[in-house]
Design an enzyme around this catalytic site. Sequence first.
Site, mmCIF file in Angstrom:
data_model
loop_
_atom_site.group_PDB
_atom_site.id
_atom_site.type_symbol
_atom_site.label_atom_id
_atom_site.label_comp_id
_atom_site.label_asym_id
_atom_site.label_seq_id
_atom_site.Cartn_x
_atom_site.Cartn_y
_atom_site.Cartn_z
ATOM 1 C CE LYS A 93 -4.470 0.960 0.194
ATOM 2 N NZ LYS A 93 -5.607 0.127 -0.247
HETATM 3 P P1 NAD Z 1 -13.137 7.683 -2.670
HETATM 4 O O1 NAD Z 1 -12.171 8.738 -2.350
HETATM 5 O O2 NAD Z 1 -13.542 7.483 -4.098
HETATM 6 O O3 NAD Z 1 -14.487 7.923 -1.829
HETATM 7 C C1 NAD Z 1 -14.515 8.037 -0.442
HETATM 8 C C2 NAD Z 1 -15.914 8.514 -0.064
HETATM 9 O O4 NAD Z 1 -16.043 8.541 1.353
HETATM 10 C C3 NAD Z 1 -16.207 9.933 -0.549
HETATM 11 O O5 NAD Z 1 -17.558 10.007 -0.978
HETATM 12 C C4 NAD Z 1 -15.996 10.781 0.713
HETATM 13 O O6 NAD Z 1 -16.701 11.988 0.683
HETATM 14 C C5 NAD Z 1 -16.545 9.803 1.732
HETATM 15 N N1 NAD Z 1 -16.169 10.113 3.109
HETATM 16 C C6 NAD Z 1 -14.963 10.431 3.606
HETATM 17 N N2 NAD Z 1 -15.060 10.654 4.917
HETATM 18 C C7 NAD Z 1 -16.360 10.448 5.255
HETATM 19 C C8 NAD Z 1 -17.098 10.540 6.454
HETATM 20 N N3 NAD Z 1 -16.514 10.885 7.588
HETATM 21 N N4 NAD Z 1 -18.424 10.255 6.426
HETATM 22 C C9 NAD Z 1 -19.026 9.904 5.282
HETATM 23 N N5 NAD Z 1 -18.375 9.806 4.108
HETATM 24 C C10 NAD Z 1 -17.077 10.089 4.101
HETATM 25 O O7 NAD Z 1 -12.577 6.330 -2.048
HETATM 26 P P2 NAD Z 1 -12.950 4.848 -2.433
HETATM 27 O O8 NAD Z 1 -11.990 4.383 -3.445
HETATM 28 O O9 NAD Z 1 -14.410 4.745 -2.685
HETATM 29 O O10 NAD Z 1 -12.566 4.095 -1.082
HETATM 30 C C11 NAD Z 1 -13.463 4.020 0.028
HETATM 31 C C12 NAD Z 1 -12.985 2.911 0.952
HETATM 32 O O11 NAD Z 1 -12.961 1.678 0.226
HETATM 33 C C13 NAD Z 1 -11.578 3.073 1.527
HETATM 34 O O12 NAD Z 1 -11.542 2.471 2.810
HETATM 35 C C14 NAD Z 1 -10.728 2.246 0.577
HETATM 36 O O13 NAD Z 1 -9.529 1.811 1.176
HETATM 37 C C15 NAD Z 1 -11.668 1.112 0.307
HETATM 38 N N6 NAD Z 1 -11.382 0.372 -0.929
HETATM 39 C C16 NAD Z 1 -11.326 0.999 -2.147
HETATM 40 C C17 NAD Z 1 -11.106 0.244 -3.282
HETATM 41 C C18 NAD Z 1 -11.121 0.832 -4.662
HETATM 42 O O14 NAD Z 1 -11.012 0.077 -5.637
HETATM 43 N N7 NAD Z 1 -11.291 2.135 -4.815
HETATM 44 C C19 NAD Z 1 -10.884 -1.139 -3.173
HETATM 45 C C20 NAD Z 1 -10.960 -1.729 -1.926
HETATM 46 C C21 NAD Z 1 -11.217 -0.962 -0.814
#
Ligand code: NAD
Length: 424
Positions: free
Chosen positions: A114
């Site tokens: 990561k």
């Molecule tokens: P992203 O940046 O696209 O979206 C994150 C979202 O969470 C945004 O809408 C943001 O406004 C919201 N957010 C942040 N803080 C918040 C809060 N306190 N309350 C409510 N909403 C809040 O990120 P993502 O890629 O969607 O990732 C989200 C999670 O999923 C992370 O934990 C990431 O590690 C995990 N993840 C992502 C992927 C991927 O392919 N993108 C894969 C596996 C896991």
Amino acid sequence: MTTALREASVRDVSVFGDAIAYFNEAADLLELDAGMRRILTHPTRQIIFSIPFQRDSGEFEVYTGYRVQYNFARGPAKGGIRYHPGVTLDEVTALAFWMTWKCAVVDLPFGGGKGGVTCDPATLSANELERITRRYAAELVEVVGPDKDVPAPDVNTTPQVMAWFMDTYSMHVRQNTPGVVTGKPLDIGGSRGRVEATGRGVTICALDEMAVMGLRPETATIVIQGFGNVGRYAAKLFEERGCKIVGISDVTGAYYNEEGIYVSGAMEHTAKFRTLEGFKGGEKITNSELLSSQCDVLVPAALEKVFTPESAAKVQAKLVVEGANGPTTPEADRIFRERGINVIPDIMANAGGVTVSYFEWAQDRMGYFWKEAEVNEKLEDFLLSNLHAIRDIADSRHATLRTAAYTLAIDRVVKASKLRGIYA
Ligand code: NAD
């Protein structure tokens, strides 16, 4: 202080410490020896470096970049890059640790890694983001590569960020190398289906578990925290399968509508305004009201440590599907267990993204690209066969799905480590 920075300052307890607590529970079940536990609870390599860059105003700033390569037993390190004010070495290490088990749980030929940069992308222009990304990639040229470590998108990093990373690496090695990162745009070696893959995987796992629990999609209500890459597509795909999305949120606020939120409308709103701020498709509520609202399925898809003992005690959902990484603290997990709330753990529930990343890497190496239907079919097969294996372990060992998932993953990594032996 921005909202994001304030949020970061309260997430101050070791994330890696929590992650190890889950590992230990499964290691106990596997009766793992002390030496192997010691090896698997230490990251192989942690890299910290400075990223000096020039603001559009001409001013120079220095941010901190990280890459943690946690484990290589099953293949090259694999894991996203996060741009967020809360990024620390501890958090990146925990995320790399989780990637190790996530790749193993779905049986991908990867280890875990990561990366991240401590920054607030909301304050950066596209040009500044590009400069930061290129410097970040340049610092890592020697240690990443299709057979070494393959980054991908995570919070606040996009296909465009991956394109800059790939281009910088390719320029340095003087060879077009699409397989150095995944989550790229389609035009430069991305995979069809990658953008929606994590959300799709969340939905595939949830619907399969809902069937076991007797929850029918047509009558099920869903709440999703976070409306980014994961939350947005999970919402859309749940809706396509006939489920009613009653609550959504992002960093600017939460919205509830018991008649159902029109997901395409919310997506159009965020495409236009970047966030859900001002969304009219539901009543505005607080984040804690969202987490405790009436629903069958609750999907945290924002950041880690969302469920603490206090918030877990108020959850009304029957099933929690961890779209985010590490949303549940071990204490909160105990409360879910006591209250009979079923949890599909992050390392399984959000593994759809890394699975299609694996397909992207494989397609880049072949130079031959699949149709989206083929990607989605293979994704479902990888996820469901391993979810079913986890369920069998959970049933036979009277364990939660989380402990069962860790058990399956740790067993696979231990087998690879023992076959390779410890080179000393
Ligand atoms: P992203 O940046 O696209 O979206 C994150 C979202 O969470 C945004 O809408 C943001 O406004 C919201 N957010 C942040 N803080 C918040 C809060 N306190 N309350 C409510 N909403 C809040 O990120 P993502 O890629 O969607 O990732 C989200 C999670 O999923 C992370 O934990 C990431 O590690 C995990 N993840 C992502 C992927 C991927 O392919 N993108 C894969 C596996 C896991």
